[in-house]
Design an enzyme around this catalytic site. Structure first.
Site, short mmCIF file in Angstrom:
data_model
loop_
_atom_site.label_atom_id
_atom_site.label_comp_id
_atom_site.label_asym_id
_atom_site.label_seq_id
_atom_site.Cartn_x
_atom_site.Cartn_y
_atom_site.Cartn_z
N LYS A 52 0.84 -1.21 0.00
CA LYS A 52 0.00 0.00 0.00
C LYS A 52 0.87 1.25 0.00
O LYS A 52 0.59 2.22 -0.71
CB LYS A 52 -0.95 -0.02 1.21
N GLN A 96 -4.96 -1.90 9.42
CA GLN A 96 -4.76 -3.19 8.76
C GLN A 96 -5.31 -4.32 9.64
O GLN A 96 -4.98 -4.42 10.82
CB GLN A 96 -3.26 -3.42 8.49
N ASP A 119 -11.24 2.37 3.50
CA ASP A 119 -11.47 0.93 3.34
C ASP A 119 -12.97 0.63 3.14
O ASP A 119 -13.33 -0.47 2.73
CB ASP A 119 -11.00 0.17 4.60
#
Ligand code: NAP
Length: 292
Positions: A52, A96, A119
């Site tokens: 990322k 995460q 997200d």
């Protein structure tokens, strides 16, 4: 049969994002900024977060990586989220997953401001998707729909069967594939309690497997001419590889591919699109596309 090249599609989209960033900067804006919170040292999570950060560089974004040991308390993590929520220099951020067992994942996700939830996991963004309002859409489902669109695959009115009902893939994907103006398909979702999954799969014009069971989808489950999207990425031991493992999809590629009109490989299919869609969501956050 055509292989859907997620790697090439993601590279093209990242270039388009980088061009948009140049334009933003020319208009006097700062670079979009994505922050990532990483807890612990899980190998898979380390790789995802590293990728990322690399994708941010490729798109011309700033990025921040905030690391905690897996002994971090929930209060510390929530305090970090609060500070990112309030930080005008950060457009979007992710935590995460997975998180250690002593951390309440739901509380963590709910603490993220929906405006920065790139997200697309916050209930507000999930709910907005469900009722067809603009908002951040979970990256893997968005990546799948984007692949279908970029390959000119008509989805309207088709039978779509999704294997898996997780909160991050199966459920949002079912919303997206059903949603008016997005997938416009007729969706069936299968899970571990579904009966005769093979017969259900054989009805599918578009079959999407997201269960994490290597080789689950076999040739007898696929209608000739179907589009098959393989989301599964399971690490299976492979002594012949330097890493000691290889990634295996949910589809028996060799026997299913000859039957399909289109199919995604693993790796190189859905995977590269997921990170790319996170970048697209971050660009949308920087432009305040969904929330003022
Ligand atoms: P998950 O949270 O473990 O959910 C798996 C889903 O599959 C559940 O709904 C489960 O049913 C269902 N399932 C499991 N075994 C089944 C079986 N034998 N028959 C029918 N349904 C079954 O997994 P996930 O996070 O959605 O991920 C799924 C796969 O996609 C994994 O391999 C993951 O690594 C991969 N993935 C890839 C990407 C990418 O970017 N390529 C992104 C995310 C995930 P129940 O609900 O009944 O338990």
């Amino acid at each position: 049969m055509q292989i859907i090249d997620g790697k090439a599609t993601a590279a093209a989209i990242k270039q388009e994002i980088a061009d948009s960033v140049k334009q933003l900067i020319a208009e006097g804006h700062r670079r979009p900024c994505l922050a990532a919170i990483l807890v612990g040292h899980d190998g898979g999570s380390e790789t995802y977060v590293h990728n990322k950060v690399m994708a941010c560089e490729a798109c011309g974004f700033d990025s921040r990586l905030i690391r905690f040991e897996d002994t971090v308390s929930q209060a510390e993590l929530l305090a970090c989220i609060d500070s990112l929520n309030a930080d005008d220099g950060v457009d979007g951020f992710i935590v995460q997953l997975p998180l250690p067992a002593h951390i309440d994942k739901t509380r963590v996700i709910e603490a993220i401001r929906p405006e920065k939830d790139v997200d697309g996991f916050h209930p507000v963004n999930v709910g907005r998707l469900a009722i067809g309002l603009p908002g951040f859409i979970s990256a893997t489902p968005l990546g799948i729909l984007t692949l279908l669109r970029r390959y000119g695959i008509d989805t309207k009115g088709k039978e779509c069967v999704i294997l898996g009902r997780s909160n991050i893939v199966g459920k949002p994907l079912s919303q997206l594939m059903m949603q008016k103006g997005y997938g416009d398909t007729t969706v069936t979702v299968c899970h571990s309690h579904s009966s005769d999954i093979a017969a259900t799969c054989r009805r599918a014009d578009i079959l999407i497997a997201a269960i994490g069971r290597p080789g689950f989808v076999t040739a007898d489950m696929v209608k000739p001419g179907a589009v098959v999207i393989d989301v599964g990425t399971t690490r299976v031991p492979d002594a012949g590889r330097k890493s000691g493992f290889r990634l295996s999809g949910d589809v028996c590629f060799d026997e299913v591919a000859p039957l399909c009109s289109y199919i995604t490989p693993v790796p190189g299919g859905v995977g590269p699109m997921t990170i790319c869609m996170l970048m697209l969501n971050t660009l949308a956050a920087a432009r305040h596309e969904y929330y003022d």
